[in-house]
Design an enzyme around this catalytic site. Structure first.
Site, PDB file in Angstrom:
ATOM      1  N   ARG A 101      10.971  -0.197  -3.287  1.00 30.16           N
ATOM      2  CA  ARG A 101      12.146   0.261  -2.538  1.00 30.16           C
ATOM      3  C   ARG A 101      13.060  -0.935  -2.320  1.00 30.16           C
ATOM      4  NH1 ARG A 101      10.480   1.125   3.126  1.00 30.16           N
ATOM      5  NH2 ARG A 101      11.763  -0.697   3.550  1.00 30.16           N
ATOM      6  N   HIS A 124      14.188   1.517   4.454  1.00 31.66           N
ATOM      7  CA  HIS A 124      13.529   2.822   4.487  1.00 31.66           C
ATOM      8  C   HIS A 124      14.571   3.926   4.687  1.00 31.66           C
ATOM      9  CE1 HIS A 124      11.026   6.189   5.606  1.00 31.66           C
ATOM     10  NE2 HIS A 124      11.617   6.242   6.777  1.00 31.66           N
ATOM     11  N   TYR A 166      10.578  -7.139   8.427  1.00 36.26           N
ATOM     12  CA  TYR A 166       9.160  -7.124   8.074  1.00 36.26           C
ATOM     13  C   TYR A 166       8.840  -7.595   6.660  1.00 36.26           C
ATOM     14  CZ  TYR A 166      10.798  -2.496   6.519  1.00 36.26           C
ATOM     15  OH  TYR A 166      11.507  -1.485   5.944  1.00 36.26           O
TER      16      TYR A 166
END
Lengths: 358, 324
Positions: free
Chosen positions: A257, A261, A270
């Site tokens: 990805r 998100h 993160y």
């Protein structure tokens, strides 16, 4: 057979077109150049449409949106192998495949702009609505497959989820039942390495997601999910097996990805930026572009025109979606039941009266 | 023909399956053994393993599989072995079954029935005595049906199977073999959303459903002896709820008691009383009363007497409301 040669115990991942566009001629699927061109166009359209969706969200013209950037091949490859009557069961990050299937982009936008008519698909498309509760769509994929066989339709169900989805009970229950009933399903897990902030390594202790197939007694294969040709080849074979009564297959599309998100997420919190940089080199669209160039499938001029075509189409779709009238009071009440219950009718009448008096 | 609730339900399933080959039954142990309460007995033998499907032990899958079958044009009837085991399926029921029609603005519908035995009074293990119907009744898009007798069960199940919307069909386990009554052998329907006037009366309205109905009737017969005339309504369907009939009755009698097996708070009785208060406020001669279980976990059989509603509890409540 690819599904045998690349079974999960082999420890191998299927790649046909590697990140430098080196081609494995032996495994290369037979595709007309017109199909390759259409696949390229679809991938470009998906990328442009996806980038536009993020911009629209930033401008307050789109709701929360889950970007697809970097994962185009993972849904497009399987979609390219689908028959007209096969079912496309998606989660929420399968734009390229949906576009191939024929979902109008304005309808896709409409859904993410917050209008249920975005899910009011032409039933002939055989696309199930967005499913946001992760992996829950796998359970109804099993039912669609059961009905397909019972009704002697000989259709195959293509069901998508992500790496996070493999931790859900519904993933387990569905693969288990599909194995028991030997159903015609291709389960595609887009392993994009991150479930919001949780890395794949913390999602499961399994070496691969593909190997989970073994426990359910079904076929599994790990595929380079950024390789459109490998995704096509594996899906084509899995679909053929399913159509011939050979049962389900689990395809792990190993991808990444590149975006957040959703537009509400900030991946910098993160994950290290180097990781995404590294994966950009494996971008499925760049790889496709290299392939198209090296094989001279499209001229430079034609390639240029594909981007222009995509931009025009995206602008039109965004305009159409934005100028679609919002749902009426009638719309939001009418589809709860086939006909309104008396209690609902009373609530509707009350609101209608208020609306009319304003 | 005399039938108990189990044979009446079995008869409904067999008739409908005979008439419509898009109907299939799925669930745990529904095949060879005919379900743990034998409601599907003989059906697999008659209609084949393709139409009476023994699934793995996966409630969420059962609900989801039924969803997919319905989306593809079949008419699945799923069985949850007990209501207390239906909770793993709640996500599918709430997130997909109830809203697929609305989510797709009518492109896809999910006409299915999920049958489940509910209720206490059967001396069972933990999780086998639940009556959590209000969870389902609060979900837009679902219909919730609770029959109280063999004949009611057959007519309501046939209607539920033919209904275009998803129906949660709750069978009072306690009443499965409690009594038999005359039931038509052929197909017949009882409209969903219409309550039944069980007994007309003048002094007080008593409303119940499912397993409570025989207990309510015991209580109303006993107060008749002291000259209290009860009007008794069997709600039959808790969603949609036929509050019109109840309100009409309360306007006539001025007094009302709702008998609900489930715990008190946020139950079906609460909703019904809210509607009565709203629509029949000036007709009320006494505050509406609820006879319900306390807000505790269903006790295991040894302590069930502190939970389960009996005839005396209802009778006391009638006397209290009458003498207000």
């Amino acid at each position: 057979m690819l599904l045998d040669d690349y079974n999960p115990l082999s420890g191998r991942m299927l790649t046909i077109l590697d990140q430098d566009a080196n081609l494995n001629e032996i495994l290369m699927p037979q595709l007309d150049s017109a199909v390759v061109e259409k696949a390229f166009r679809t991938m470009v359209l998906s990328r442009v449409a996806d980038d536009k969706a993020v911009i629209l969200q930033r401008q307050g013209r789109m709701g929360t949106y889950p970007p697809n950037k970097g994962q185009e091949a993972a849904s497009l490859g399987p979609a390219m192998t689908m028959g007209d009557r096969d079912w496309f069961v998606w989660g929420f990050r399968e734009l390229a495949g949906l576009l191939w299937r024929g979902l109008p982009l304005e309808q896709y936008y409409l859904g993410w702009m917050g209008n249920e008519y975005g899910n009011h698909y032409d039933p002939d498309l055989r696309i199930t609505p967005t499913s946001i509760p992760v992996a829950s769509q796998y359970t109804y994929a099993v039912g669609l497959a059961y009905a397909s066989r019972y009704q002697k339709e000989n259709t195959v169900i293509f069901a998508f989820t992500g790496d996070g989805g493999t931790s859900e009970g519904d993933f387990h229950e569905s693969l288990n039942a599909a194995g028991v009933f030997n159903l015609p399903i291709v389960f595609i897990v887009q392993n994009n390495q991150w479930a919001i902030s949780l890395p794949r390594s913390e999602q499961t202790a399994s070496d691969t997601i593909a190997q989970k197939a073994i426990a359910y007694g079904i076929r599994g294969i790990q595929v380079d999910g950024n390789d459109i040709l490998a995704m096509y080849a594996a899906s084509e074979e899995a679909a053929e097996v399913a159509r011939n009564g050979g049962g389900p297959t689990l395809i792990e599309a190993y991808t990444y990805r590149l975006g957040n998100h959703t537009t509400s997420d900030d991946a910098r919190r993160y994950r290290v930026e180097e990781e995404a940089k590294e994966w950009e080199a494996r971008d499925p669209l760049n790889r496709m572009l290299k392939y198209v160039r090296s094989r001279e499938i499209l001229s430079e001029k034609k390639i240029e025109s594909v981007w222009e075509w995509a931009k025009t189409l995206v602008e039109e779709a965004a305009h159409k979606a934005e100028t679609t009238p919002p749902p009426s009071l009638d719309d939001v009440f009418r589809h709860t039941y086939e006909s309104m219950t008396s209690n609902l009718k009373e609530q509707f009448d009350d609101m209608k009266k208020r609306e009319e008096s304003q | 023909m005399m039938m108990n609730m189990v044979t009446a339900l079995n008869s409904a399933l067999a008739i409908e399956m005979e008439n419509d080959d898009s109907i299939a039954i799925l669930g745990e142990d529904v095949g060879a053994v005919g379900g743990v309460f034998r409601v599907t007995e003989g059906l697999q033998e008659r209609f084949g393993t393709d139409r009476v499907i023994d699934t793995p032990l996966s409630e969420s899958l059962i609900a989801g599989m039924a969803t997919g079958m319905a989306m593809a044009g079949m008419r699945p009837i799923a069985e949850m072995q007990f209501m207390g085991f239906s909770y793993p399926a709640l996500n599918i029921i709430i997130s997909h079954i109830a809203r697929m029609r609305n989510r797709s603005r009518g492109s896809y519908t999910v006409p299915l029935v999920i049958r489940m035995p509910y209720g206490a009074g059967i001396k069972a293990l933990e999780h086998h005595s639940e009556s959590t119907e209000s969870i389902y009744a609060q979900i837009p898009g679902l219909k919730v049906v609770i029959p109280s007798s063999p004949r009611e069960a057959k007519g309501l199940l046939i209607s539920s199977i033919r209904d275009p919307d998803p129906v949660i069909f709750l069978e009072p386990a306690r009443n499965y073999r409690l009594f038999s009554e005359e039931v038509e052998e052929d197909a017949f329907t009882i409209s969903l959303g219409e309550s039944k006037m069980v007994q007309e009366g003048d002094d007080i309205t008593i409303v119940g459903w499912g397993a409570m109905m025989p207990i309510i009737q015991e209580a109303t017969h006993s107060v008749e002896e002291i000259g209290i005339s009860c009007e008794v309504i069997d709600l039959r369907t808790i969603s949609p709820m036929d509050s019109e009939a109840v309100i009409k009755s309360v306007i006539k009698t001025g007094r009302v008691i709702i008998v609900q097996e489930a715990p008190m708070t946020c139950g079906v009785a609460s909703e019904l009383i809210a509607r009565i208060s709203n629509k029949a406020f000036l007709s009320l001669e006494a505050p509406p009363e609820r006879v319900t279980a306390p807000d505790i976990t269903v006790p295991l059989p040894k302590g069930e007497k502190y939970y389960y509603i009996n005839m005396e509890k209802i009778r006391d409540s009638i006397e209290k409301v009458i003498s207000f």
